[in-house]
Design a protein around this motif. Structure first.
Motif, PDB file in Angstrom:
ATOM      1  N   ALA A   1       1.060  -1.248   0.081  1.00 37.79           N
ATOM      2  CA  ALA A   1       0.086  -0.104   0.060  1.00 37.79           C
ATOM      3  C   ALA A   1       0.695   1.263   0.012  1.00 37.79           C
ATOM      4  O   ALA A   1       0.581   2.274  -0.737  1.00 37.79           O
ATOM      5  CB  ALA A   1      -0.879   0.083   1.340  1.00 37.79           C
ATOM      6  N   VAL A   2       1.923   1.143   0.732  1.00 38.21           N
ATOM      7  CA  VAL A   2       2.864   2.334   1.093  1.00 38.21           C
ATOM      8  C   VAL A   2       3.454   2.712  -0.489  1.00 38.21           C
ATOM      9  O   VAL A   2       3.659   3.669  -1.107  1.00 38.21           O
ATOM     10  CB  VAL A   2       3.729   2.413   2.017  1.00 38.21           C
ATOM     11  CG1 VAL A   2       4.798   3.522   2.234  1.00 38.21           C
ATOM     12  CG2 VAL A   2       2.886   2.434   3.588  1.00 38.21           C
TER      13      VAL A   2
ATOM     14  N   VAL B   1       2.919   5.942  -7.331  1.00 36.04           N
ATOM     15  CA  VAL B   1       1.640   6.405  -8.310  1.00 36.04           C
ATOM     16  C   VAL B   1       1.621   7.971  -8.044  1.00 36.04           C
ATOM     17  O   VAL B   1       1.553   8.802  -8.879  1.00 36.04           O
ATOM     18  CB  VAL B   1       0.634   5.755  -8.041  1.00 36.04           C
ATOM     19  CG1 VAL B   1      -0.468   6.706  -8.785  1.00 36.04           C
ATOM     20  CG2 VAL B   1       0.717   4.459  -8.479  1.00 36.04           C
ATOM     21  N   GLY B   2       1.806   8.286  -6.577  1.00 37.48           N
ATOM     22  CA  GLY B   2       1.525   9.902  -6.241  1.00 37.48           C
ATOM     23  C   GLY B   2       2.707  10.540  -6.810  1.00 37.48           C
ATOM     24  O   GLY B   2       2.681  11.689  -7.079  1.00 37.48           O
TER      25      GLY B   2
ATOM     26  N   THR C   1       9.433  -1.152  -5.408  1.00 35.88           N
ATOM     27  CA  THR C   1       8.107  -1.924  -4.819  1.00 35.88           C
ATOM     28  C   THR C   1       7.960  -3.182  -5.703  1.00 35.88           C
ATOM     29  O   THR C   1       7.872  -4.396  -5.020  1.00 35.88           O
ATOM     30  CB  THR C   1       6.986  -1.137  -4.955  1.00 35.88           C
ATOM     31  OG1 THR C   1       7.188   0.053  -4.078  1.00 35.88           O
ATOM     32  CG2 THR C   1       5.734  -1.856  -4.360  1.00 35.88           C
TER      33      THR C   1
ATOM     34  N   LEU D   1       2.898   1.393  -3.291  1.00 34.61           N
ATOM     35  CA  LEU D   1       2.095   1.578  -4.735  1.00 34.61           C
ATOM     36  C   LEU D   1       1.692   3.246  -4.544  1.00 34.61           C
ATOM     37  O   LEU D   1       1.782   3.749  -5.572  1.00 34.61           O
ATOM     38  CB  LEU D   1       0.957   0.595  -4.680  1.00 34.61           C
ATOM     39  CG  LEU D   1       1.727  -0.733  -5.135  1.00 34.61           C
ATOM     40  CD1 LEU D   1       0.502  -1.869  -5.434  1.00 34.61           C
ATOM     41  CD2 LEU D   1       2.503  -0.696  -6.633  1.00 34.61           C
ATOM     42  N   THR D   2       1.106   3.516  -3.341  1.00 35.48           N
ATOM     43  CA  THR D   2       0.600   4.627  -3.386  1.00 35.48           C
ATOM     44  C   THR D   2       1.585   5.902  -3.576  1.00 35.48           C
ATOM     45  O   THR D   2       1.404   6.919  -4.235  1.00 35.48           O
ATOM     46  CB  THR D   2      -0.166   4.962  -1.954  1.00 35.48           C
ATOM     47  OG1 THR D   2      -1.268   3.803  -1.771  1.00 35.48           O
ATOM     48  CG2 THR D   2      -1.005   6.156  -1.768  1.00 35.48           C
ATOM     49  N   LEU D   3       2.647   5.760  -2.750  1.00 32.85           N
ATOM     50  CA  LEU D   3       3.757   6.678  -2.789  1.00 32.85           C
ATOM     51  C   LEU D   3       4.242   6.704  -4.379  1.00 32.85           C
ATOM     52  O   LEU D   3       4.552   7.875  -4.929  1.00 32.85           O
ATOM     53  CB  LEU D   3       4.779   6.352  -1.811  1.00 32.85           C
ATOM     54  CG  LEU D   3       5.970   7.525  -1.721  1.00 32.85           C
ATOM     55  CD1 LEU D   3       5.218   8.743  -1.065  1.00 32.85           C
ATOM     56  CD2 LEU D   3       6.970   6.819  -0.694  1.00 32.85           C
TER      57      LEU D   3
END
Length: 434
Positions: free
Chosen positions: A49-50, A56-57, A71, A52-54
């Motif tokens: 979660a960390v 993509v952001g 990742t 992929l979210t980071l």
């Protein structure tokens, strides 16, 4: 009747196998795995979660690309650890399903890694591990807790009055509280039965989890079938190649060393006939015979080296490759970073280098060749690079095609990167055990 006698009677062995499930080490390794799977899965949920979210952001500022790449590498590494962990604790051995990464730039290799379906199946497994682990944790902990509490009930009965009693609610609304010895003994028997039930439930959950892991972390049926067909085809070609090699050796012996030995025998026969009548001529014939014998020995040594070099068996891959480099007409740099390996692996690696050096000298017009041999996990990586004209194609040359078959015969993989104008990179990946 003893336990051994019961196990020896018809049907006794199967009964004993059922009852002995709680005593088997595999039951307890599976129990440990099922209890820990939830925590491992939750850890991967957080990491993914960390990451992929980071990633993509931040992809808009390119830092995200680096985070996403880390990742992906992390979850591939996690999948590798899971294969080992599942094999160790559940006894389910899973082969790696990944496609070999091609030689070339980092971007080219990254695209190949992202295009590999096994990469995304790894992700699916790590995402699924948390929910599955939660189910396994609840069922496993409940069954073993109840079974152990009930099995130990006779021991708890001897606790002094006023102390804790075995049960599931020590409050005023207790529904199952054991106060008498018959109740404790009955609970102990029920606990023993429940231990057997818990053991087989653990085995069933382990089998289900092993099947899920095999489906997501292992090669697909299509991959296995393609691999079997490729191995069969390469081994058929290897058999044909071995027969052609046998005929070549027979021809070389007949046309080379045998003819020299015949000439040697004739020279010695004529020298013996002239020994008394013309000693000078006999001496000259003996000298010719001596030179012929040396030429025959040289041919036999060269022939034996082509079959299996003695230095490879005696001193290993490093010394054998160094000897090849010393005989090459093109300057060769050698870097070997491995010790002794299984014989078939060393032999295959040797002939990969020998064929590559021959091609570089005869066809590529190379000015320099580099040989690098290293070990990465359970793979031996053999790379031969030359600065020649390039254009090498395994489909057009019998030498490289035969080399690919030789590599495939040990379940390895050969890639040839040779654009027109060079450079040429021949890379072999050979399984060499853990």
């Amino acid at each position: 009747m003893t336990v051994e006698q019961a196990a020896g009677t018809p049907g006794g062995g199967s009964v004993w196998r059922v009852l002995a499930a709680p005593l088997q080490p595999r039951t307890w390794t599976a129990t440990v795995y099922l209890l820990l799977a939830m925590f491992v899965g939750l850890t991967w949920h957080v990491v993914l979660a960390v990451g992929l979210t980071l990633g993509v952001g931040l992809v808009i500022v390119w830092v995200g690309v680096f985070v996403l790449a880390l990742t992906v590498l992390a979850w591939r590494g996690g999948a590798r650890l899971e294969r080992r962990w599942v094999g160790l604790m559940l006894g389910v051995h899973i082969s790696e399903p990944y496609r070999p990464l091609p030689a070339g730039s980092l971007w080219h290799r990254a695209r190949a890694l992202a295009a590999d379906p096994a990469t995304w199946k790894d992700l699916a497994y790590l995402v699924l591990l948390g929910p599955l682990g939660l189910v396994w944790f609840v069922i496993t902990s409940f069954l073993w807790s109840v079974a152990i509490v009930m099995l130990s009930a006779p021991l708890w009965f001897w606790v002094p009055p006023g102390g804790p009693r075995p049960g599931f609610d020590n409050g005023e609304n207790a529904r199952l509280l054991i106060d008498t010895l018959p109740e404790a003994l009955l609970a102990g028997v029920a606990g023993a039965v429940l231990c057997v039930v818990a053991a087989w439930a653990v085995k069933a959950m382990a089998a289900v989890h092993g099947a899920v892991a095999q489906a997501l972390l292992g090669p697909s049926e299509q991959q296995l079938q393609a691999r079997v067909e490729a191995l069969e085809a390469s081994r058929d070609r290897a058999v044909e190649g071995a027969e052609a090699e046998r005929r070549r050796i027979e021809r070389d012996l007949h046309d080379g060393a045998q003819q020299r030995l015949v000439a040697l025998a004739m020279d010695l026969g004529m020298a013996r006939a002239k020994l008394e009548t013309d000693p000078a001529a006999a001496t000259a014939l003996v000298g010719e015979a001596h030179e012929e014998a040396k030429r025959a020995l040289a041919e036999l040594r060269a022939l034996a080296r082509g079959i299996h070099p003695a230095v490879l068996a005696d001193r290993g891959l490093d010394a054998a490759i160094s000897a090849l480099a010393a005989r090459s007409p093109v300057p060769v740099g050698v870097e070997v970073a491995t010790g002794r390996l299984p014989g078939p692996v060393e032999s295959t690696a040797y002939f990969v280098v020998a064929e590559a050096l021959t091609n570089a000298a005869k066809h590529a017009g190379a000015a320099e060749v580099g040989v690098r041999i290293s070990r990465h996990r359970d793979l031996l990586i053999v790379e031969v690079m030359d600065d020649g004209a390039g254009g090498a194609d395994p489909a057009k040359g019998s030498g490289l095609r035969g080399l690919a078959d030789r590599v495939a015969a040990v379940d390895g993989h050969l890639t040839v990167t040779s654009p027109p104008g060079g450079p040429t990179v021949i890379r072999a990946e050979l399984p060499c055990g853990s």
